[in-house]
Design a protein around this motif. Structure first.
Motif, short mmCIF file in Angstrom:
data_model
loop_
_atom_site.label_atom_id
_atom_site.label_comp_id
_atom_site.label_asym_id
_atom_site.label_seq_id
_atom_site.Cartn_x
_atom_site.Cartn_y
_atom_site.Cartn_z
N LYS A 108 -4.46 0.70 -3.41
CA LYS A 108 -5.79 0.89 -3.23
C LYS A 108 -5.96 0.88 -1.71
CE LYS A 108 -7.19 -1.99 -7.07
NZ LYS A 108 -7.75 -3.39 -7.59
N SER A 109 -5.24 -0.06 -0.98
CA SER A 109 -5.37 0.14 0.58
C SER A 109 -4.90 1.14 1.03
CB SER A 109 -4.77 -1.15 0.90
OG SER A 109 -4.48 -1.17 2.45
N GLN A 112 -7.38 3.86 0.94
CA GLN A 112 -8.73 3.75 1.61
C GLN A 112 -8.07 4.21 3.19
OE1 GLN A 112 -9.37 -0.31 1.28
NE2 GLN A 112 -10.38 -0.10 -0.78
#
Length: 370
Positions: A108-109, A112
């Motif tokens: 997820k990071s 981003q």
């Protein structure tokens, strides 16, 4: 050695010769101690007689235990085959789940930060190595993340593709130096979606031609994101670019034929299709893994690398006899025989009745229970 009619056999006798199907496939191996379900299989294949160990042999019966109100059960029934499925075994894959969840958070990071190309690959490498330490506990048809959400479909797809691509790289015999890089390819193959409008990614209705064209650009976006990432090799970058190419040249973005598609991309393509179809999405629920395997097998003709597809299907369906499954009609039974020519359609015993899924085409395995 004694030749005995199958109708006279009792559970617990040992075979002294292999037993084959009428078409020559291996049905039961020499040395197999027959269980009640094995007798059902022999009768289902109309086997008339078998060679068994005589009264002077080392083993003629397996001890049984009987309790009030219950049928006899085997004391030593498939102990080796079922190792790891008891209460202690149920906890065996706990470290895998823990590392899976950590990897999911890191992915997820990465999505981003993908716009700037800062993928924190040092952390990604360390976490992937921690996850892959437990890959022996990962079975594609049995593993299920502890918590899934349609909002997080792409992140789950990334981690599952990493695990499955790593296994596939090993199964098809790639050198060990490629295994981790193939796992990176699985993890990052869809990283280009970070540059696609989330409203478009999650649109529940049919895409317009312009929207479809933008969605297809995730492959080139992915290559651009990974282009300057030093921790991955060119195969990882090409997997992001080429995982939607088809061996007959009908894929995108470059319409490459099979000879020009990188091996990493061919591996990831199979893993990606499998997990994309067996995970919940905004616009479609998860499908049966066995039904998906049959669709992938059809795709092998002109679309996917047939060698990789066949290896994938044979390996993920190689369950031992006695594996408990749920069929599409919700009945629960045990796999009693798998034909190597039709690995997605084994014979399943349900309350003593043999269901041949090759003949009962309207049924399929919905879930592997244990």
């Amino acid at each position: 050695m004694t030749i005995r009619s199958v109708s006279e056999l009792q559970a617990g006798v040992k075979l002294t010769q292999d037993v084959h199907t009428p078409l020559g496939g291996l049905l039961l191996q020499k040395g197999k101690v027959l269980l009640p379900r094995d007798l059902d299989v022999l009768k289902a294949f109309l086997v008339q007689q078998v060679n068994i160990e005589g009264p002077d042999g080392d083993t003629t019966k397996i001890p049984t235990i009987k309790t009030a109100g219950q049928k006899p059960s085997l004391i030593f029934s498939d102990i080796a085959a079922n190792a790891g499925t008891d209460e202690a075994g149920a906890r065996k894959d706990q470290p895998l789940h823990e590392e899976y969840d950590k990897t999911l958070t890191l992915v997820k990071s990465c999505y981003q930060s993908a716009h700037t190309g800062e993928l924190r690959m040092y952390e990604v490498r360390n976490q992937m190595e921690a996850l892959l330490k437990h890959q022996e506990d990962y079975h594609l048809l049995k593993f299920s993340p502890r918590m899934t959400s349609r909002h997080e479909y792409r992140y789950h797809n990334a981690v599952l593709c990493a695990l499955s691509s790593y296994k596939l790289a090993r199964w098809i015999g790639l050198p060990q130096k490629d295994w981790l890089q193939v796992a990176f390819a699985g993890l990052l193959h869809d990283i280009g979606n970070a540059k696609i409008d989330p409203l478009l990614l999650n649109k529940p209705s049919k895409l317009t031609s312009e929207e479809s064209e933008e969605m297809r650009r995730h492959t080139t976006y992915g290559y651009q994101i990974l282009k300057n990432v030093a921790a991955v090799n060119e195969g990882v970058r090409l997997a992001a670019l080429q995982h939607h190419e088809k061996v007959d040249g009908s894929g995108y973005p470059l319409k490459l034929d099979g000879t020009k598609i990188h091996i990493y991309a061919r591996i990831v393509a199979v893993a990606d299709i499998f997990h994309a179809m067996t995970l919940d999405k905004f616009y479609r629920g998860a499908q049966s893994p066995y039904a998906v395997l049959e669709q992938i097998q059809l795709e092998a003709f002109g679309k996917l690398d047939p060698m990789i597809v066949q290896t994938f299907i044979n390996k993920v369906t190689s369950f031992h006899n006695g594996t408990k499954v749920r069929l599409s009609n919700n009945e629960v039974g045990e796999i009693v025989f798998t034909d190597n020519l039709h690995p997605t359609r084994p014979m399943v015993s349900i309350d003593g009745q043999i269901i041949n899924l090759m003949q009962q085409r309207q049924l399929f395995i919905e879930e592997v229970i244990s």
